[in-house]
Design an enzyme around this catalytic site. Structure first.
Site, PDB file in Angstrom:
ATOM      1  N   ARG A  53      63.392  21.057  34.007  1.00 57.54           N
ATOM      2  CA  ARG A  53      64.163  20.447  35.091  1.00 57.54           C
ATOM      3  C   ARG A  53      65.620  20.855  34.898  1.00 57.54           C
ATOM      4  O   ARG A  53      65.978  21.499  33.931  1.00 57.54           O
ATOM      5  CB  ARG A  53      63.965  18.929  35.205  1.00 57.54           C
ATOM      6  CG  ARG A  53      63.675  18.150  34.006  1.00 57.54           C
ATOM      7  CD  ARG A  53      64.837  17.858  33.080  1.00 57.54           C
ATOM      8  NE  ARG A  53      66.065  17.499  33.748  1.00 57.54           N
ATOM      9  CZ  ARG A  53      67.253  17.744  33.266  1.00 57.54           C
ATOM     10  NH1 ARG A  53      67.407  18.381  32.109  1.00 57.54           N
ATOM     11  NH2 ARG A  53      68.339  17.379  33.900  1.00 57.54           N
ATOM     12  N   GLY A  54      66.448  20.420  35.860  1.00 54.54           N
ATOM     13  CA  GLY A  54      67.840  20.868  35.828  1.00 54.54           C
ATOM     14  C   GLY A  54      67.949  22.097  36.707  1.00 54.54           C
ATOM     15  O   GLY A  54      67.113  23.008  36.619  1.00 54.54           O
ATOM     16  N   ALA A  55      68.957  22.104  37.570  1.00 51.76           N
ATOM     17  CA  ALA A  55      69.018  23.133  38.610  1.00 51.76           C
ATOM     18  C   ALA A  55      68.951  24.580  38.084  1.00 51.76           C
ATOM     19  O   ALA A  55      68.093  25.366  38.521  1.00 51.76           O
ATOM     20  CB  ALA A  55      70.268  22.911  39.462  1.00 51.76           C
ATOM     21  N   ARG A  90      60.464  21.873  44.294  1.00 52.15           N
ATOM     22  CA  ARG A  90      61.581  20.912  44.334  1.00 52.15           C
ATOM     23  C   ARG A  90      62.589  21.409  45.378  1.00 52.15           C
ATOM     24  O   ARG A  90      63.079  22.531  45.289  1.00 52.15           O
ATOM     25  CB  ARG A  90      62.234  20.769  42.956  1.00 52.15           C
ATOM     26  CG  ARG A  90      61.261  20.195  41.915  1.00 52.15           C
ATOM     27  CD  ARG A  90      61.976  19.634  40.707  1.00 52.15           C
ATOM     28  NE  ARG A  90      62.674  18.404  41.007  1.00 52.15           N
ATOM     29  CZ  ARG A  90      63.556  17.845  40.162  1.00 52.15           C
ATOM     30  NH1 ARG A  90      63.846  18.426  39.011  1.00 52.15           N
ATOM     31  NH2 ARG A  90      64.155  16.710  40.479  1.00 52.15           N
ATOM     32  N   GLN A 206      67.267  10.580  32.526  1.00 49.34           N
ATOM     33  CA  GLN A 206      67.621  11.851  31.873  1.00 49.34           C
ATOM     34  C   GLN A 206      68.836  11.714  30.948  1.00 49.34           C
ATOM     35  O   GLN A 206      68.999  12.476  30.004  1.00 49.34           O
ATOM     36  CB  GLN A 206      67.926  12.935  32.926  1.00 49.34           C
ATOM     37  CG  GLN A 206      66.738  13.410  33.710  1.00 49.34           C
ATOM     38  CD  GLN A 206      66.585  12.654  35.012  1.00 49.34           C
ATOM     39  OE1 GLN A 206      66.906  11.484  35.112  1.00 49.34           O
ATOM     40  NE2 GLN A 206      66.075  13.323  36.038  1.00 49.34           N
ATOM     41  N   ASP A 247      73.359  20.097  41.721  1.00 51.78           N
ATOM     42  CA  ASP A 247      72.141  20.822  42.113  1.00 51.78           C
ATOM     43  C   ASP A 247      72.380  21.699  43.328  1.00 51.78           C
ATOM     44  O   ASP A 247      71.613  22.629  43.599  1.00 51.78           O
ATOM     45  CB  ASP A 247      71.011  19.840  42.393  1.00 51.78           C
ATOM     46  CG  ASP A 247      70.617  19.142  41.109  1.00 51.78           C
ATOM     47  OD1 ASP A 247      71.297  18.178  40.731  1.00 51.78           O
ATOM     48  OD2 ASP A 247      69.674  19.607  40.453  1.00 51.78           O
ATOM     49  N   LYS A 258      72.397  14.261  40.852  1.00 50.14           N
ATOM     50  CA  LYS A 258      71.448  13.169  40.587  1.00 50.14           C
ATOM     51  C   LYS A 258      71.891  11.862  41.234  1.00 50.14           C
ATOM     52  O   LYS A 258      73.076  11.527  41.212  1.00 50.14           O
ATOM     53  CB  LYS A 258      71.312  13.017  39.062  1.00 50.14           C
ATOM     54  CG  LYS A 258      70.347  11.973  38.567  1.00 50.14           C
ATOM     55  CD  LYS A 258      68.968  12.077  39.152  1.00 50.14           C
ATOM     56  CE  LYS A 258      68.336  13.427  38.937  1.00 50.14           C
ATOM     57  NZ  LYS A 258      67.104  13.607  39.740  1.00 50.14           N
TER      58      LYS A 258
HETATM   59  O1  MRU Z   1      66.013  15.848  38.598  1.00 49.69           O
HETATM   60  P1  MRU Z   1      66.678  16.704  37.562  1.00 49.69           P
HETATM   61  O2  MRU Z   1      66.589  16.151  36.191  1.00 49.69           O
HETATM   62  O3  MRU Z   1      66.255  18.138  37.661  1.00 49.69           O
HETATM   63  O4  MRU Z   1      68.201  16.644  37.999  1.00 49.69           O
HETATM   64  C1  MRU Z   1      69.156  17.346  37.273  1.00 49.69           C
HETATM   65  C2  MRU Z   1      70.532  17.035  37.691  1.00 49.69           C
HETATM   66  O5  MRU Z   1      70.766  16.301  38.627  1.00 49.69           O
HETATM   67  C3  MRU Z   1      71.628  17.723  36.959  1.00 49.69           C
HETATM   68  O6  MRU Z   1      72.776  16.927  36.964  1.00 49.69           O
HETATM   69  C4  MRU Z   1      71.922  19.028  37.663  1.00 49.69           C
HETATM   70  O7  MRU Z   1      70.788  19.802  37.773  1.00 49.69           O
HETATM   71  C5  MRU Z   1      73.010  19.723  37.007  1.00 49.69           C
HETATM   72  S1  MRU Z   1      72.471  21.164  36.187  1.00 49.69           S
HETATM   73  C6  MRU Z   1      73.158  21.611  34.822  1.00 49.69           C
END
Ligand code: MRU
Length: 372
Positions: A53-55, A90, A206, A247, A258
């Site tokens: 996960r994470g963009a 996603r 998270q 994201d 988030k």
């Molecule tokens: O739902 P997630 O855990 O994938 O969401 C991640 C976030 O919202 C992060 O803040 C975002 O991707 C920043 S990436 C370094």
């Protein structure tokens, strides 16, 4: 970054390039488990279930997912099917579309026999670029943090610089370094006295599970707080700056991140506390201007709100995570996973090309080479 003192990345090629390895983020912080993803479906499921996960990281995983699909079947039909399968996992983080399009464009006109290899080198390039971009964000962010630390009244300079972050925008969300946490790691390594308030980040936590894990592994002083505590801490001068990732950011600087980020931005604004957003180029969506109207917000299962996952305190050695129901059985949850912070609440963007305002002009000044 380090886990038990050993340097790791979040994603890597295995088995001579026939599968990819990832850290299973659904099992952290209690179990460090890696798993192999050996076809496009595995990758799509890992993204959808938030094993990765994470963009930036889902972008990189998606790129490798296309590679795996092409290893199995390099036809144009297979390429298109895999693209569709992966992009639907996603909807909010634009990095996924950005990375998939990069690989798609690279391979689509090649002879079928060359496609898998070309996809592999593009995916590897995307991962390497991500590491370089995140490290550069760290360097620029370090400059910002130093300035903040040394511009405090002299009597406060012995105290730690208190940062607040939301969700996990650390190295687990990227290939390495992270976005919002890269400046934190750089600052810690440079000897700056910092402390991070970590929003737990309900519903999936998270912050409590991943950000706290990362910061512990790197030895960065931190404290987990309930999501609702941030405003109170800001009112009592216990937060010097907020730093988050994103994201998707629009060309006019609206920041999607988030769920809950917007409330922190409002509280920071009301208390005159700088609110920074760290982003690599892959997070900018040049095709849209209005974040509230144009960014699709992922709605996840209500069960992530009505239930919580963790480890039994009474049996800490049990390796299986436990699911606990919080609400009366039958009560439903609603779970928008992201929100949009309007550009006017953002003090500055920290990018791999430098610091800029959250405006079209500010972004264009840094990315004048991008064709829109
Ligand atoms: O739902 P997630 O855990 O994938 O969401 C991640 C976030 O919202 C992060 O803040 C975002 O991707 C920043 S990436 C370094």
């Amino acid at each position: 970054m380090n886990i038990e003192g050993k340097a790791w990345r979040t994603i890597w090629l295995e088995d001579g390039g026939k599968s990819i390895g990832v850290i299973d983020q659904t099992r952290l912080p209690h179990n460090f488990i890696t798993c192999s993803l050996s076809d496009c479906d595995d990758v799509a499921e890992a993204i959808a279930n938030m094993v990765v996960r994470g963009a930036p990281l889902i972008g990189i995983a998606g790129a490798y997912g296309l590679m795996l699909a092409l290893i199995e079947d390099p036809s144009s039909e297979s390429l298109e099917t895999a693209f569709q399968r992966l992009i639907e996992t996603r909807p909010t983080a634009v990095n996924l579309r950005w990375a998939l399009c990069r690989v798609f464009e690279k391979v689509k006109t090649l002879p079928v026999c060359d496609r898998a290899e070309a996809a592999r080198s593009e995916a590897e390039l995307i991962a390497e670029e991500d590491v370089r971009m995140c490290e550069a964000i760290g360097e620029y962010g370090l400059g910002v943090l130093k300035k903040l630390a040394y511009s405090r009244p002299i009597e406060r300079q012995k105290e730690p610089l208190n940062l607040l972050t939301h969700c996990n925008a650390g190295w687990l969300a990227t290939a390495d370094w992270g976005t919002a946490l890269a400046p934190v790691y750089k600052a810690h390594r440079a000897g700056l006295n910092i402390h991070v308030w970590v929003d737990e980040t309900r519903p999936r936590n998270q912050g409590a599970s991943l950000t706290a894990y990362e910061l512990s592994q790197e030895g960065v002083p931190h404290t987990v707080i309930a999501d609702n505590a941030g405003g109170h801490l800001m009112q009592h001068h216990q937060v010097d700056a907020v730093i988050v990732g994103s994201d998707r950011i629009t060309s006019s600087g609206d920041v999607c991140n988030k769920i809950g980020t917007y409330l922190k931005a409002l509280a920071a604004f009301d208390n005159d506390i700088p609110f920074y957003v760290a982003i690599p180029a892959s997070t900018i969506d040049w095709s849209i201007r209005d974040g509230l109207v144009d960014i699709p917000i992922e709605i996840r299962s209500g069960m992530e709100v009505t239930h919580i996952q963790g480890q039994y305190v009474s049996s800490p050695l049990s390796s299986e995570p436990e699911l606990i129901r919080l609400c009366p059985s039958g009560t439903e949850g609603f779970n928008p996973a992201f929100d949009v912070t309007p550009a006017r609440l953002v003090t500055a963007l920290i990018t791999e090309r430098g610091i800029t305002s959250a405006t079209y002009k500010g972004l264009k000044r840094l990315y004048s080479d991008v064709e829109i």
